[in-house]
Design a protein around this motif. Sequence first.
Motif, mmCIF file in Angstrom:
data_model
loop_
_atom_site.group_PDB
_atom_site.id
_atom_site.type_symbol
_atom_site.label_atom_id
_atom_site.label_comp_id
_atom_site.label_asym_id
_atom_site.label_seq_id
_atom_site.Cartn_x
_atom_site.Cartn_y
_atom_site.Cartn_z
ATOM 1 N N MET A 168 5.050 12.317 46.796
ATOM 2 C CA MET A 168 5.599 13.662 46.756
ATOM 3 C C MET A 168 4.467 14.666 46.565
ATOM 4 S SD MET A 168 9.103 13.529 44.493
ATOM 5 C CE MET A 168 8.381 12.715 43.091
ATOM 6 N N PRO A 169 4.516 15.750 47.326
ATOM 7 C CA PRO A 169 3.473 16.776 47.205
ATOM 8 C C PRO A 169 3.542 17.534 45.875
ATOM 9 C CG PRO A 169 4.631 16.954 49.302
ATOM 10 C CD PRO A 169 5.397 15.987 48.452
ATOM 11 N N LEU A 170 2.412 18.032 45.454
ATOM 12 C CA LEU A 170 2.318 18.955 44.333
ATOM 13 C C LEU A 170 2.684 20.321 44.897
ATOM 14 C CD1 LEU A 170 1.388 19.725 41.448
ATOM 15 C CD2 LEU A 170 -0.903 20.000 42.403
ATOM 16 N N LEU A 171 3.717 20.954 44.364
ATOM 17 C CA LEU A 171 4.203 22.227 44.899
ATOM 18 C C LEU A 171 3.864 23.381 43.972
ATOM 19 C CD1 LEU A 171 6.000 23.764 47.019
ATOM 20 C CD2 LEU A 171 7.850 23.472 45.394
ATOM 21 N N SER A 172 3.301 24.424 44.547
ATOM 22 C CA SER A 172 3.074 25.676 43.843
ATOM 23 C C SER A 172 3.798 26.747 44.648
ATOM 24 C CB SER A 172 1.582 25.981 43.778
ATOM 25 O OG SER A 172 1.371 27.234 43.174
ATOM 26 N N CYS A 173 4.606 27.556 43.976
ATOM 27 C CA CYS A 173 5.430 28.536 44.674
ATOM 28 C C CYS A 173 5.290 29.911 44.042
ATOM 29 C CB CYS A 173 6.893 28.077 44.638
ATOM 30 S SG CYS A 173 8.012 29.235 45.431
ATOM 31 N N SER A 174 4.934 30.894 44.856
ATOM 32 C CA SER A 174 4.791 32.263 44.344
ATOM 33 C C SER A 174 6.041 33.109 44.577
ATOM 34 C CB SER A 174 3.575 32.944 44.970
ATOM 35 O OG SER A 174 3.799 33.188 46.345
ATOM 36 N N ALA A 175 7.114 32.510 45.087
ATOM 37 C CA ALA A 175 8.359 33.252 45.324
ATOM 38 C C ALA A 175 9.116 33.386 43.995
ATOM 39 C CB ALA A 175 9.217 32.541 46.366
ATOM 40 N N THR A 230 11.017 20.916 58.934
ATOM 41 C CA THR A 230 11.320 20.895 60.365
ATOM 42 C C THR A 230 10.171 21.450 61.212
ATOM 43 O OG1 THR A 230 12.391 23.068 60.389
ATOM 44 C CG2 THR A 230 13.796 21.143 59.900
ATOM 45 N N ALA A 231 9.046 21.797 60.573
ATOM 46 C CA ALA A 231 7.881 22.304 61.305
ATOM 47 C C ALA A 231 7.148 21.116 61.925
ATOM 48 C CB ALA A 231 6.968 23.104 60.378
ATOM 49 N N CYS A 232 7.658 20.652 63.050
ATOM 50 C CA CYS A 232 7.163 19.414 63.660
ATOM 51 C C CYS A 232 5.746 19.529 64.203
ATOM 52 C CB CYS A 232 8.124 18.921 64.731
ATOM 53 S SG CYS A 232 8.382 20.073 66.077
ATOM 54 N N HIS A 233 5.223 20.749 64.334
ATOM 55 C CA HIS A 233 3.855 20.917 64.822
ATOM 56 C C HIS A 233 2.836 20.949 63.690
ATOM 57 C CE1 HIS A 233 5.304 21.541 68.846
ATOM 58 N NE2 HIS A 233 6.096 22.516 68.434
ATOM 59 N N CYS A 234 3.281 20.729 62.452
ATOM 60 C CA CYS A 234 2.369 20.722 61.307
ATOM 61 C C CYS A 234 1.741 19.336 61.157
ATOM 62 C CB CYS A 234 3.113 21.085 60.025
ATOM 63 S SG CYS A 234 2.041 21.094 58.555
ATOM 64 N N ARG A 235 0.470 19.299 60.856
ATOM 65 C CA ARG A 235 -0.227 18.013 60.722
ATOM 66 C C ARG A 235 0.275 17.186 59.550
ATOM 67 N NH1 ARG A 235 -5.946 18.481 57.760
ATOM 68 N NH2 ARG A 235 -5.633 16.264 57.928
ATOM 69 N N TYR A 236 0.955 17.802 58.576
ATOM 70 C CA TYR A 236 1.454 17.074 57.408
ATOM 71 C C TYR A 236 2.886 16.571 57.587
ATOM 72 C CZ TYR A 236 -2.604 19.282 55.327
ATOM 73 O OH TYR A 236 -3.888 19.705 55.070
ATOM 74 N N ASN A 237 3.516 16.911 58.696
ATOM 75 C CA ASN A 237 4.904 16.525 58.942
ATOM 76 C C ASN A 237 4.950 15.103 59.508
ATOM 77 O OD1 ASN A 237 7.507 16.130 60.128
ATOM 78 N ND2 ASN A 237 7.793 18.343 60.156
ATOM 79 N N GLU A 238 5.635 14.234 58.781
ATOM 80 C CA GLU A 238 5.856 12.861 59.245
ATOM 81 C C GLU A 238 7.345 12.575 59.134
ATOM 82 O OE1 GLU A 238 3.369 9.979 57.268
ATOM 83 O OE2 GLU A 238 1.653 11.355 57.321
ATOM 84 N N ASN A 239 7.990 12.468 60.284
ATOM 85 C CA ASN A 239 9.434 12.199 60.318
ATOM 86 C C ASN A 239 10.232 13.226 59.513
ATOM 87 O OD1 ASN A 239 9.137 9.871 61.955
ATOM 88 N ND2 ASN A 239 8.510 8.734 60.126
ATOM 89 N N GLU A 240 9.853 14.493 59.663
ATOM 90 C CA GLU A 240 10.511 15.632 59.005
ATOM 91 C C GLU A 240 10.416 15.593 57.480
ATOM 92 O OE1 GLU A 240 14.283 16.750 60.650
ATOM 93 O OE2 GLU A 240 13.382 17.119 62.600
ATOM 94 N N GLU A 241 9.338 15.005 56.975
ATOM 95 C CA GLU A 241 9.005 15.045 55.553
ATOM 96 C C GLU A 241 7.558 15.484 55.435
ATOM 97 O OE1 GLU A 241 9.624 11.261 53.708
ATOM 98 O OE2 GLU A 241 11.794 11.371 53.914
ATOM 99 N N CYS A 242 7.262 16.277 54.397
ATOM 100 C CA CYS A 242 5.905 16.754 54.186
ATOM 101 C C CYS A 242 5.104 15.690 53.436
ATOM 102 C CB CYS A 242 5.912 18.055 53.391
ATOM 103 S SG CYS A 242 4.243 18.691 53.119
ATOM 104 N N HIS A 243 3.900 15.419 53.930
ATOM 105 C CA HIS A 243 3.030 14.438 53.301
ATOM 106 C C HIS A 243 1.687 15.042 52.890
ATOM 107 C CE1 HIS A 243 5.502 10.820 53.778
ATOM 108 N NE2 HIS A 243 6.010 11.480 54.802
ATOM 109 N N ALA A 244 1.661 16.357 52.693
ATOM 110 C CA ALA A 244 0.454 17.001 52.167
ATOM 111 C C ALA A 244 0.350 16.660 50.682
ATOM 112 C CB ALA A 244 0.543 18.517 52.347
ATOM 113 N N LYS A 245 -0.866 16.642 50.167
ATOM 114 C CA LYS A 245 -1.033 16.369 48.733
ATOM 115 C C LYS A 245 -0.595 17.566 47.903
ATOM 116 C CE LYS A 245 -4.579 12.962 49.265
ATOM 117 N NZ LYS A 245 -5.527 12.192 48.544
ATOM 118 N N LYS A 246 -0.854 18.772 48.428
ATOM 119 C CA LYS A 246 -0.504 20.003 47.712
ATOM 120 C C LYS A 246 0.099 20.983 48.709
ATOM 121 C CE LYS A 246 -2.436 23.385 44.514
ATOM 122 N NZ LYS A 246 -1.984 24.626 45.070
#
Length: 104
Positions: A1-8, A66-82
């Motif tokens: 699971m990615p580390l999430l930081s949110c400024s919203a 759903t951003a399928c053109h992102c390099r961190y998207n694998e099967n519609e899940e985010c796999h970025a570390k942060k």
Amino acid sequence: MPLLSCSAVKCIYNMDRYCQKGDILVSGDHAEEASETCCSSFRENVSGEAKNSVGEPDKHIWIDCTACHCRYNENEECHAKKVDISGSSACQCRQTECSTFEKA
């Protein structure tokens, strides 16, 4: 699971830049850049609702994407570390964005 930081900070789920929701959805089906993404889970805290009515904030969170053109998207899940969700003045989900988005 990615580390999430949110400024919203106006989001009902935001507590000290962490998310209380448990999982979020980043949208951007045809996104070619970060500005074409958004956190579809964003809900404005319009009435100052109690934040403890949702859950506990967590640094790591499941992110469906759903951003399928992102390099961190694998099967519609985010796999970025942060992941950084931007939108410090956002009042609607379309005013947020996934700043971590990188075109594949």
